[in-house]
Design a protein around this motif. Structure first.
Motif, PDB file in Angstrom:
ATOM      1  N   VAL A 184      -5.330  25.358  -7.300  1.00  0.00           N
ATOM      2  CA  VAL A 184      -4.281  24.173  -7.364  1.00  0.00           C
ATOM      3  C   VAL A 184      -3.204  24.529  -8.465  1.00  0.00           C
ATOM      4  CG1 VAL A 184      -5.836  22.267  -6.731  1.00  0.00           C
ATOM      5  CG2 VAL A 184      -5.926  22.840  -8.958  1.00  0.00           C
ATOM      6  N   LEU A 185      -3.195  25.911  -8.622  1.00  0.00           N
ATOM      7  CA  LEU A 185      -2.156  26.147  -9.724  1.00  0.00           C
ATOM      8  C   LEU A 185      -0.596  25.939  -9.519  1.00  0.00           C
ATOM      9  CD1 LEU A 185      -3.309  29.715 -11.265  1.00  0.00           C
ATOM     10  CD2 LEU A 185      -3.016  27.525 -12.449  1.00  0.00           C
ATOM     11  N   ASP A 186      -0.211  25.893  -8.296  1.00  0.00           N
ATOM     12  CA  ASP A 186       1.209  25.956  -7.811  1.00  0.00           C
ATOM     13  C   ASP A 186       1.661  24.689  -8.643  1.00  0.00           C
ATOM     14  OD1 ASP A 186       1.001  28.111  -6.535  1.00  0.00           O
ATOM     15  OD2 ASP A 186       0.512  27.104  -4.410  1.00  0.00           O
ATOM     16  N   ALA A 187       2.722  25.186  -9.539  1.00  0.00           N
ATOM     17  CA  ALA A 187       3.652  24.148  -9.920  1.00  0.00           C
ATOM     18  C   ALA A 187       4.791  23.521  -8.895  1.00  0.00           C
ATOM     19  CB  ALA A 187       4.257  24.554 -11.316  1.00  0.00           C
ATOM     20  N   GLY A 188       4.868  22.313  -8.637  1.00  0.00           N
ATOM     21  CA  GLY A 188       5.878  21.938  -7.822  1.00  0.00           C
ATOM     22  C   GLY A 188       6.572  20.910  -8.176  1.00  0.00           C
ATOM     23  N   PRO A 189       7.524  20.405  -7.317  1.00  0.00           N
ATOM     24  CA  PRO A 189       8.102  19.068  -7.897  1.00  0.00           C
ATOM     25  C   PRO A 189       7.042  17.891  -8.238  1.00  0.00           C
ATOM     26  CG  PRO A 189       9.119  20.010  -5.810  1.00  0.00           C
ATOM     27  CD  PRO A 189       8.096  20.819  -6.225  1.00  0.00           C
ATOM     28  N   GLY A 190       6.913  17.411  -9.293  1.00  0.00           N
ATOM     29  CA  GLY A 190       6.360  16.431  -9.752  1.00  0.00           C
ATOM     30  C   GLY A 190       4.654  16.892 -10.028  1.00  0.00           C
ATOM     31  N   ARG A 191       4.500  18.042 -10.296  1.00  0.00           N
ATOM     32  CA  ARG A 191       3.348  18.763 -10.525  1.00  0.00           C
ATOM     33  C   ARG A 191       3.263  19.488 -11.761  1.00  0.00           C
ATOM     34  NH1 ARG A 191      -0.790  19.689  -6.585  1.00  0.00           N
ATOM     35  NH2 ARG A 191      -1.226  21.841  -7.570  1.00  0.00           N
ATOM     36  N   HIS A 192       2.606  19.193 -12.738  1.00  0.00           N
ATOM     37  CA  HIS A 192       2.542  19.874 -14.054  1.00  0.00           C
ATOM     38  C   HIS A 192       1.332  20.421 -14.581  1.00  0.00           C
ATOM     39  CE1 HIS A 192       6.578  17.919 -14.248  1.00  0.00           C
ATOM     40  NE2 HIS A 192       6.164  16.978 -13.823  1.00  0.00           N
ATOM     41  N   PRO A 193       1.054  21.519 -14.195  1.00  0.00           N
ATOM     42  CA  PRO A 193      -0.294  22.210 -14.435  1.00  0.00           C
ATOM     43  C   PRO A 193      -0.374  22.234 -16.145  1.00  0.00           C
ATOM     44  CG  PRO A 193       0.601  23.607 -12.960  1.00  0.00           C
ATOM     45  CD  PRO A 193       1.681  22.731 -13.523  1.00  0.00           C
ATOM     46  N   ILE A 194      -1.646  21.948 -16.663  1.00  0.00           N
ATOM     47  CA  ILE A 194      -1.796  21.940 -18.168  1.00  0.00           C
ATOM     48  C   ILE A 194      -3.208  22.779 -18.368  1.00  0.00           C
ATOM     49  CG2 ILE A 194      -2.149  20.565 -20.152  1.00  0.00           C
ATOM     50  CD1 ILE A 194       0.744  20.128 -18.908  1.00  0.00           C
ATOM     51  N   VAL A 195      -2.888  23.700 -19.284  1.00  0.00           N
ATOM     52  CA  VAL A 195      -4.058  24.434 -19.828  1.00  0.00           C
ATOM     53  C   VAL A 195      -4.733  24.094 -21.004  1.00  0.00           C
ATOM     54  CG1 VAL A 195      -4.926  26.910 -20.215  1.00  0.00           C
ATOM     55  CG2 VAL A 195      -3.222  26.438 -18.389  1.00  0.00           C
ATOM     56  N   ILE A 196      -6.011  23.781 -21.176  1.00  0.00           N
ATOM     57  CA  ILE A 196      -6.526  23.385 -22.384  1.00  0.00           C
ATOM     58  C   ILE A 196      -6.939  24.877 -23.115  1.00  0.00           C
ATOM     59  CG2 ILE A 196      -8.617  22.383 -23.787  1.00  0.00           C
ATOM     60  CD1 ILE A 196      -8.857  20.523 -21.042  1.00  0.00           C
ATOM     61  N   VAL A 197      -6.679  25.316 -24.282  1.00  0.00           N
ATOM     62  CA  VAL A 197      -6.633  26.504 -24.720  1.00  0.00           C
ATOM     63  C   VAL A 197      -7.505  26.381 -25.967  1.00  0.00           C
ATOM     64  CG1 VAL A 197      -5.154  28.429 -25.720  1.00  0.00           C
ATOM     65  CG2 VAL A 197      -4.574  27.264 -23.660  1.00  0.00           C
ATOM     66  N   ASN A 198      -8.388  27.404 -26.366  1.00  0.00           N
ATOM     67  CA  ASN A 198      -8.947  27.169 -27.363  1.00  0.00           C
ATOM     68  C   ASN A 198      -8.980  28.740 -28.033  1.00  0.00           C
ATOM     69  OD1 ASN A 198     -10.922  26.584 -29.679  1.00  0.00           O
ATOM     70  ND2 ASN A 198     -12.321  28.235 -28.773  1.00  0.00           N
ATOM     71  N   ASP A 199      -8.024  28.700 -29.109  1.00  0.00           N
ATOM     72  CA  ASP A 199      -7.796  30.010 -29.879  1.00  0.00           C
ATOM     73  C   ASP A 199      -7.300  31.175 -28.991  1.00  0.00           C
ATOM     74  OD1 ASP A 199      -7.785  31.660 -32.112  1.00  0.00           O
ATOM     75  OD2 ASP A 199      -9.855  32.357 -32.007  1.00  0.00           O
ATOM     76  N   GLU A 200      -6.148  30.601 -28.174  1.00  0.00           N
ATOM     77  CA  GLU A 200      -5.514  31.501 -27.111  1.00  0.00           C
ATOM     78  C   GLU A 200      -6.182  31.856 -25.939  1.00  0.00           C
ATOM     79  OE1 GLU A 200      -2.334  31.714 -27.911  1.00  0.00           O
ATOM     80  OE2 GLU A 200      -2.568  30.591 -29.788  1.00  0.00           O
ATOM     81  N   GLU A 201      -7.465  31.192 -25.899  1.00  0.00           N
ATOM     82  CA  GLU A 201      -8.064  31.437 -24.588  1.00  0.00           C
ATOM     83  C   GLU A 201      -8.242  30.173 -23.742  1.00  0.00           C
ATOM     84  OE1 GLU A 201      -9.446  34.470 -23.393  1.00  0.00           O
ATOM     85  OE2 GLU A 201      -8.227  35.328 -24.991  1.00  0.00           O
ATOM     86  N   PRO A 202      -7.888  30.194 -22.486  1.00  0.00           N
ATOM     87  CA  PRO A 202      -7.853  29.123 -21.572  1.00  0.00           C
ATOM     88  C   PRO A 202      -9.402  28.691 -21.291  1.00  0.00           C
ATOM     89  CG  PRO A 202      -6.456  30.648 -20.513  1.00  0.00           C
ATOM     90  CD  PRO A 202      -7.270  31.356 -21.690  1.00  0.00           C
ATOM     91  N   VAL A 203      -9.651  27.274 -21.506  1.00  0.00           N
ATOM     92  CA  VAL A 203     -11.102  26.990 -21.624  1.00  0.00           C
ATOM     93  C   VAL A 203     -10.989  25.731 -20.410  1.00  0.00           C
ATOM     94  CG1 VAL A 203     -11.982  27.900 -23.776  1.00  0.00           C
ATOM     95  CG2 VAL A 203     -10.985  25.295 -23.513  1.00  0.00           C
TER      96      VAL A 203
END
Length: 158
Positions: free
Chosen positions: A38-57
Motif C-alpha cells: 500500500v506504499l503508493d502515495a496518491g491524491p489524498g494518501r499520506h504514507p507515514i513511517v514510524i522510525v526508531n533511531d533512523e530505522e523504520p519499525v
C-alpha cells in the motif's frame, strides 16, 4: 515529532527496502495491509513511517480522500489505515509511541484537520486496547469489513 528516539516521518524512497522486508504473523496480517502492498502515495494518501533511531519499525497511511466520508461526517476528519509494526520490532512500545505522536503530526502537517478516525475489527482486541490507551474513543458507529464487524474509533486532534 520525536518521542525518545521514535518519530513519525512522511514516507520517502529511503524507507522502501526496510518496509518491503516487514513481516507479520498470520493472525495479525489478516487485520492490516503490509506496507509494501500500500506504499503508493496518491491524491489524498499520506504514507507515514514510524522510525526508531533512523530505522523504520512501523507504518500507516493517513487519508484525506473521499474515503474518509465512509467513517465520519466531519469534513475535518482524516482516516488512518494499514497500521503495522514489523514483527521483529513488536513488544517495544513503538505502536503506542507512534500513535502518541499522531496528534502533533496532524497539527503540524495537516492543520486543517481536527480528527483522525479508523476502523478496527471487533476481534482485534490488542489493537482496540492500543487505540483506547492513546486517546481514541469508540464512536458507536459500525461497519462491515471483510472479516466481520468493524468498530469506528475517533481521536480529536484540535
Amino acid at each position: 515529532m520525536v518521542y525518545n528516539q521514535v518519530s513519525l516521518q512522511r514516507y520517502n524512497d529511503k524507507y522502501q527496502e526496510a518496509l518491503a522486508a516487514f513481516q507479520l504473523p498470520g493472525e495479525q496480517a489478516q487485520f492490516t495491509a503490509m506496507p509494501a502492498e500500500v506504499l503508493d502515495a496518491g491524491p489524498g494518501r499520506h504514507p507515514i513511517v514510524i522510525v526508531n533511531d533512523e530505522e523504520p519499525v512501523g507504518f500507516f497511511i493517513l487519508h484525506t480522500s473521499e474515503r474518509v466520508k465512509d467513517y465520519s461526517e466531519n469534513p475535518g476528519a482524516m482516516l488512518l489505515t494499514a497500521l503495522s509494526i514489523n514483527h521483529v520490532e513488536q513488544g517495544k512500545g513503538y505502536a503506542k509511541k507512534g500513535m502518541l505522536l499522531l496528534q502533533a503530526l496532524v497539527k503540524e502537517q495537516f492543520p486543517e484537520y481536527d480528527e483522525v478516525v479508523l476502523a478496527v475489527n471487533h476481534k482485534n482486541l490488542p489493537a482496540q486496547k492500543l487505540y483506547e490507551k492513546v486517546g481514541f474513543q469508540d464512536t458507536g458507529r459500525r461497519r462491515e469489513g471483510k472479516l466481520g464487524e468493524q468498530l469506528v474509533y475517533a481521536l480529536n486532534v484540535s
